[in-house]
Design a protein around this motif. Structure first.
Motif, PDB file in Angstrom:
ATOM      1  N   ASN A  40       0.827  -1.204   0.000  1.00  0.00           N
ATOM      2  CA  ASN A  40       0.000   0.000   0.000  1.00  0.00           C
ATOM      3  C   ASN A  40       0.860   1.253   0.000  1.00  0.00           C
ATOM      4  OD1 ASN A  40      -2.089  -1.803   0.264  1.00  0.00           O
ATOM      5  ND2 ASN A  40      -2.267  -1.535   2.453  1.00  0.00           N
ATOM      6  N   SER A  41       0.349   2.304  -0.607  1.00  0.00           N
ATOM      7  CA  SER A  41       0.992   3.615  -0.543  1.00  0.00           C
ATOM      8  C   SER A  41       0.293   4.435   0.533  1.00  0.00           C
ATOM      9  CB  SER A  41       0.882   4.341  -1.879  1.00  0.00           C
ATOM     10  OG  SER A  41       1.633   3.665  -2.845  1.00  0.00           O
ATOM     11  N   VAL A  42       1.082   5.026   1.419  1.00  0.00           N
ATOM     12  CA  VAL A  42       0.556   5.801   2.536  1.00  0.00           C
ATOM     13  C   VAL A  42       1.166   7.193   2.467  1.00  0.00           C
ATOM     14  CG1 VAL A  42       0.496   5.946   5.052  1.00  0.00           C
ATOM     15  CG2 VAL A  42       0.313   3.731   3.947  1.00  0.00           C
ATOM     16  N   SER A  43       0.352   8.229   2.675  1.00  0.00           N
ATOM     17  CA  SER A  43       0.843   9.608   2.674  1.00  0.00           C
ATOM     18  C   SER A  43       1.205  10.027   4.096  1.00  0.00           C
ATOM     19  CB  SER A  43      -0.228  10.567   2.151  1.00  0.00           C
ATOM     20  OG  SER A  43      -0.552  10.255   0.831  1.00  0.00           O
ATOM     21  N   VAL A  44       2.351  10.688   4.225  1.00  0.00           N
ATOM     22  CA  VAL A  44       2.809  11.215   5.507  1.00  0.00           C
ATOM     23  C   VAL A  44       2.898  12.726   5.374  1.00  0.00           C
ATOM     24  CG1 VAL A  44       4.663  11.219   7.214  1.00  0.00           C
ATOM     25  CG2 VAL A  44       4.137   9.121   5.962  1.00  0.00           C
ATOM     26  N   SER A  45       2.101  13.452   6.179  1.00  0.00           N
ATOM     27  CA  SER A  45       2.111  14.919   6.155  1.00  0.00           C
ATOM     28  C   SER A  45       2.834  15.434   7.389  1.00  0.00           C
ATOM     29  CB  SER A  45       0.686  15.468   6.145  1.00  0.00           C
ATOM     30  OG  SER A  45       0.009  15.040   5.002  1.00  0.00           O
ATOM     31  N   ARG A  46       3.746  16.372   7.162  1.00  0.00           N
ATOM     32  CA  ARG A  46       4.529  16.947   8.250  1.00  0.00           C
ATOM     33  C   ARG A  46       4.420  18.459   8.197  1.00  0.00           C
ATOM     34  NH1 ARG A  46      10.183  14.552   8.423  1.00  0.00           N
ATOM     35  NH2 ARG A  46       8.883  12.821   9.085  1.00  0.00           N
ATOM     36  N   THR A  47       4.011  19.060   9.308  1.00  0.00           N
ATOM     37  CA  THR A  47       3.881  20.509   9.412  1.00  0.00           C
ATOM     38  C   THR A  47       5.058  21.056  10.207  1.00  0.00           C
ATOM     39  OG1 THR A  47       1.478  20.311   9.350  1.00  0.00           O
ATOM     40  CG2 THR A  47       2.376  22.374  10.178  1.00  0.00           C
ATOM     41  N   THR A  48       5.718  22.067   9.639  1.00  0.00           N
ATOM     42  CA  THR A  48       6.854  22.700  10.317  1.00  0.00           C
ATOM     43  C   THR A  48       6.647  24.206  10.352  1.00  0.00           C
ATOM     44  OG1 THR A  48       8.087  22.812   8.230  1.00  0.00           O
ATOM     45  CG2 THR A  48       8.520  20.916   9.643  1.00  0.00           C
ATOM     46  N   SER A  49       7.168  24.831  11.390  1.00  0.00           N
ATOM     47  CA  SER A  49       7.113  26.285  11.524  1.00  0.00           C
ATOM     48  C   SER A  49       8.529  26.835  11.459  1.00  0.00           C
ATOM     49  CB  SER A  49       6.480  26.689  12.858  1.00  0.00           C
ATOM     50  OG  SER A  49       5.133  26.302  12.887  1.00  0.00           O
ATOM     51  N   SER A  50       8.664  27.963  10.792  1.00  0.00           N
ATOM     52  CA  SER A  50       9.966  28.622  10.720  1.00  0.00           C
ATOM     53  C   SER A  50       9.755  30.125  10.851  1.00  0.00           C
ATOM     54  CB  SER A  50      10.676  28.281   9.405  1.00  0.00           C
ATOM     55  OG  SER A  50       9.871  28.661   8.308  1.00  0.00           O
ATOM     56  N   PRO A  51      10.755  30.834  11.415  1.00  0.00           N
ATOM     57  CA  PRO A  51      10.612  32.284  11.585  1.00  0.00           C
ATOM     58  C   PRO A  51      10.521  32.981  10.228  1.00  0.00           C
ATOM     59  CG  PRO A  51      12.730  31.493  12.447  1.00  0.00           C
ATOM     60  CD  PRO A  51      11.994  30.321  11.933  1.00  0.00           C
ATOM     61  N   ASP A  52       9.690  34.034  10.158  1.00  0.00           N
ATOM     62  CA  ASP A  52       9.535  34.757   8.900  1.00  0.00           C
ATOM     63  C   ASP A  52      10.419  35.998   8.808  1.00  0.00           C
ATOM     64  OD1 ASP A  52       8.282  36.527  10.586  1.00  0.00           O
ATOM     65  OD2 ASP A  52       6.318  36.388   9.620  1.00  0.00           O
ATOM     66  N   GLY A  53      11.229  36.265   9.833  1.00  0.00           N
ATOM     67  CA  GLY A  53      12.141  37.403   9.807  1.00  0.00           C
ATOM     68  C   GLY A  53      11.519  38.694  10.300  1.00  0.00           C
ATOM     69  N   MET A  54      10.236  38.677  10.625  1.00  0.00           N
ATOM     70  CA  MET A  54       9.553  39.880  11.107  1.00  0.00           C
ATOM     71  C   MET A  54       8.896  39.633  12.458  1.00  0.00           C
ATOM     72  SD  MET A  54       7.882  41.386   7.624  1.00  0.00           S
ATOM     73  CE  MET A  54       7.451  39.863   6.829  1.00  0.00           C
ATOM     74  N   GLY A  55       9.393  38.650  13.194  1.00  0.00           N
ATOM     75  CA  GLY A  55       8.863  38.376  14.520  1.00  0.00           C
ATOM     76  C   GLY A  55       7.766  37.326  14.556  1.00  0.00           C
ATOM     77  N   GLY A  56       7.338  36.887  13.421  1.00  0.00           N
ATOM     78  CA  GLY A  56       6.292  35.870  13.350  1.00  0.00           C
ATOM     79  C   GLY A  56       6.847  34.556  12.842  1.00  0.00           C
ATOM     80  N   SER A  57       5.970  33.709  12.406  1.00  0.00           N
ATOM     81  CA  SER A  57       6.426  32.433  11.861  1.00  0.00           C
ATOM     82  C   SER A  57       5.563  32.032  10.668  1.00  0.00           C
ATOM     83  CB  SER A  57       6.382  31.336  12.924  1.00  0.00           C
ATOM     84  OG  SER A  57       5.058  31.121  13.352  1.00  0.00           O
TER      85      SER A  57
END
Length: 109
Positions: A11-28
């Motif tokens: 079977n083919s299975v999908s793996v979703s990964r969420t990552t956060s990174s800084p946007d350079g203006m204090g947010g992400s």
């Protein structure tokens, strides 16, 4: 016969990964990437077997079985056949033999 073919990991299975990174203006910025595991299987956990690979499956409804080299993290989300699963246990190389990885899952409604 190898472990992958003997366990019928077709079977083919999908793996979703969420990552956060800084946007350079204090947010992400949040990014989600999806990869496909081409050799995997999802099995429903039986009620008569509360332990799989020394892990308690009380919160788990299913088990993902894949190759040990497949990149699966505790924070990932699994999708198979239109159903979504969250990981409830740490992915583990069964008995540290480098042949099989077992991941306990819970179906998300």
């Amino acid at each position: 016969m190898g472990v992958v073919s003997s366990l019928n990991l077709r079977n083919s299975v999908s793996v979703s990964r969420t990552t956060s990174s800084p946007d350079g203006m204090g947010g992400s910025t949040t990014t989600t990437t999806t990869t496909i595991l081409p050799y995997a299987a999802i099995w429903q956990a039986g009620t008569s077997s509360p332990f799989i690979s020394d892990q308690v499956l009380a919160l788990s409804s299913h088990i993902l079985v894949c190759r040990p080299t497949d990149d699966v993290l505790f924070t990932d989300e699994i999708t198979y056949d239109g159903r979504t699963f969250e990981i409830t246990g740490h992915p583990e190389d069964v008995q540290q033999r480098g042949q099989l990885k077992v991941v306990s899952l819970k179906e998300v409604n």
